[in-house]
Design an enzyme around this catalytic site. Structure first.
Site, PDB file in Angstrom:
ATOM      1  N   HIS A 135       2.643  -0.816   5.159  1.00 16.93           N
ATOM      2  CA  HIS A 135       2.159  -1.076   6.465  1.00 16.93           C
ATOM      3  C   HIS A 135       2.673  -0.716   7.757  1.00 16.93           C
ATOM      4  CE1 HIS A 135      -1.371  -2.319   4.400  1.00 16.93           C
ATOM      5  NE2 HIS A 135      -0.957  -3.326   3.932  1.00 16.93           N
ATOM      6  N   TYR A 298      -0.300 -11.589  -4.635  1.00 14.51           N
ATOM      7  CA  TYR A 298      -0.222 -13.122  -3.915  1.00 14.51           C
ATOM      8  C   TYR A 298      -0.316 -14.091  -5.008  1.00 14.51           C
ATOM      9  CZ  TYR A 298       0.013  -9.691  -0.587  1.00 14.51           C
ATOM     10  OH  TYR A 298       0.336  -8.405   0.316  1.00 14.51           O
TER      11      TYR A 298
END
Length: 369
Positions: A135, A298
């Site tokens: 990102h 995650y």
């Protein structure tokens, strides 16, 4: 290139420790992944290469000097309410923690080390699981990413390979990589991701196709919640088949974020490591120099399960279903198996809509000269 060349696995104890301590979003994930790969005996099937640390000059191949210097400053001094800090995207989802610059330089250096191994013809596959932070922008941190190691890896590969293909299978759109190369026809970016109102980063619709000379060289596959292995693979294979024929890449960078896997706190896709593995296998049969990166993920045990399974697939090993005894064994309860079971969530990907997206992509790729 000799087929006997072992895959390269980028690793050192110092690198893992740095990733463990600084990645506040995924604490100790790097250790969990490495420990499981080691426990299954996969290290002896690869050549372990110690990563270098990227210099500021090497990182400036993509990032601006001012951003890197600011990152260095806040990494050492902490955030002293400097108004520039927010302008550089630091804070919020990219918190400033001590050592953040060293961590960025380590991840960048590891991906560059992997790229250099490929360029030197020392291997056909190089793996940096703690990498894949897709990102970050030229002068801005974003979405837990302080440095865009994927872009640095692609730029390095471009020194030898004329056309580089980037394929991103993270749950989130690979916006930083797409932006970096949106004006060039030398790098094609392909991203399969969740695209939904309010879902980060909010970009990557099928109509986002690149700009100027890079028009039609950005390929986006927007997907909805609940997708499972079979449909995902059909879409992935359908797109990559067209991309490979059209673009004819000389090297590939693969980002394999594990936040698509069932059980991830993102609660979006409903994949298993086998589904991602099938897509990986499809890319590997091209027999091109391939740089493999991690990314999101995650649910830490499932991320370790996923990347260990993919590592085994790369080296051609079938793993026992039972998790071997090792440092993090207790994290794999209650069943202590390698497999991840999909949940009962509905698949929101309408078949007709998916076909429309694929037709759209095929139409765009026909425009590639």
């Amino acid at each position: 290139m000799e087929e006997s060349l072992l895959p390269v696995y980028i690793h050192s104890a110092e690198y893992v420790e740095l990733c463990d301590n600084v990645q506040s979003k995924v604490p100790r994930r790097a250790s969990m992944v490495h420990s499981l790969i080691e426990a299954y005996g996969l290290l002896k099937e690869m050549r372990v290469v110690k990563p270098k640390v990227a210099s500021m000059e090497e990182m400036a191949a993509f990032h601006t000097d001012s951003y890197l210097q600011h990152l260095h400053k806040v990494s050492e001094e902490g955030d002293n309410d400097d108004p520039e800090t927010l302008e550089y995207g630091l804070g919020y989802d990219c918190p400033i923690t001590e050592g953040i610059y060293d961590y960025a330089a380590a991840v960048g250096g590891a991906t560059l080390t992997a790229a250099e191994q490929l360029m030197a013809g020392k291997t056909r596959i190089a793996i940096n699981w703690p990498g894949g932070w897709h990102h970050a922008k030229k002068d801005e941190a974003s979405g837990f990413c302080y440095l865009n190691d994927a872009v640095l890896g692609i730029l390095k590969l471009r020194e030898k390979f004329d056309r580089v293909l980037y394929v991103d299978m993270d749950l989130h759109h690979g916006d930083g990589v797409e932006d970096a190369f949106s004006f060039t026809s030398k790098v094609m970016t392909v991203s399969l991701h969740k695209f939904s109102p309010g879902f980060f980063p909010g970009t990557g619709d099928v109509s986002d196709i690149g700009l100027g000379k890079g028009r039609y060289y950005s390929v986006n596959v927007p997907l909805q919640d609940g997708i499972q292995d079979e449909k995902y693979y059909q879409i992935c294979e359908g797109v990559l088949k067209e991309v490979f024929t059209t673009f004819n890449p000389e090297a590939v960078v693969l980002q394999l974020g594990a936040d698509t896997i069932a059980g991830d706190p993102m609660c979006s896709f409903n994949m298993t490591p086998q589904g991602i593995g099938k897509c990986l296998k499809y890319v590997l049969q091209w027999q091109l120099p391939t740089l493999i990166l991690g990314g999101g993920g995650y649910h830490l045990p499932n991320t370790a399960r996923c990347w260990t399974y993919l590592t085994a697939l790369i080296v051609g090993r079938t793993l026992s279903s039972e998790i071997p005894d090792h440092e993090f064994f207790t994290e794999y309860g209650p069943d202590y198996v390698l497999e991840v079971t999909p949940s009962c969530r509905p698949d929101r990907n309408d078949s007709q809509k998916v076909q429309e997206i694929l037709q759209s992509i095929k139409g765009h790729l026909k425009q590639v000269v």
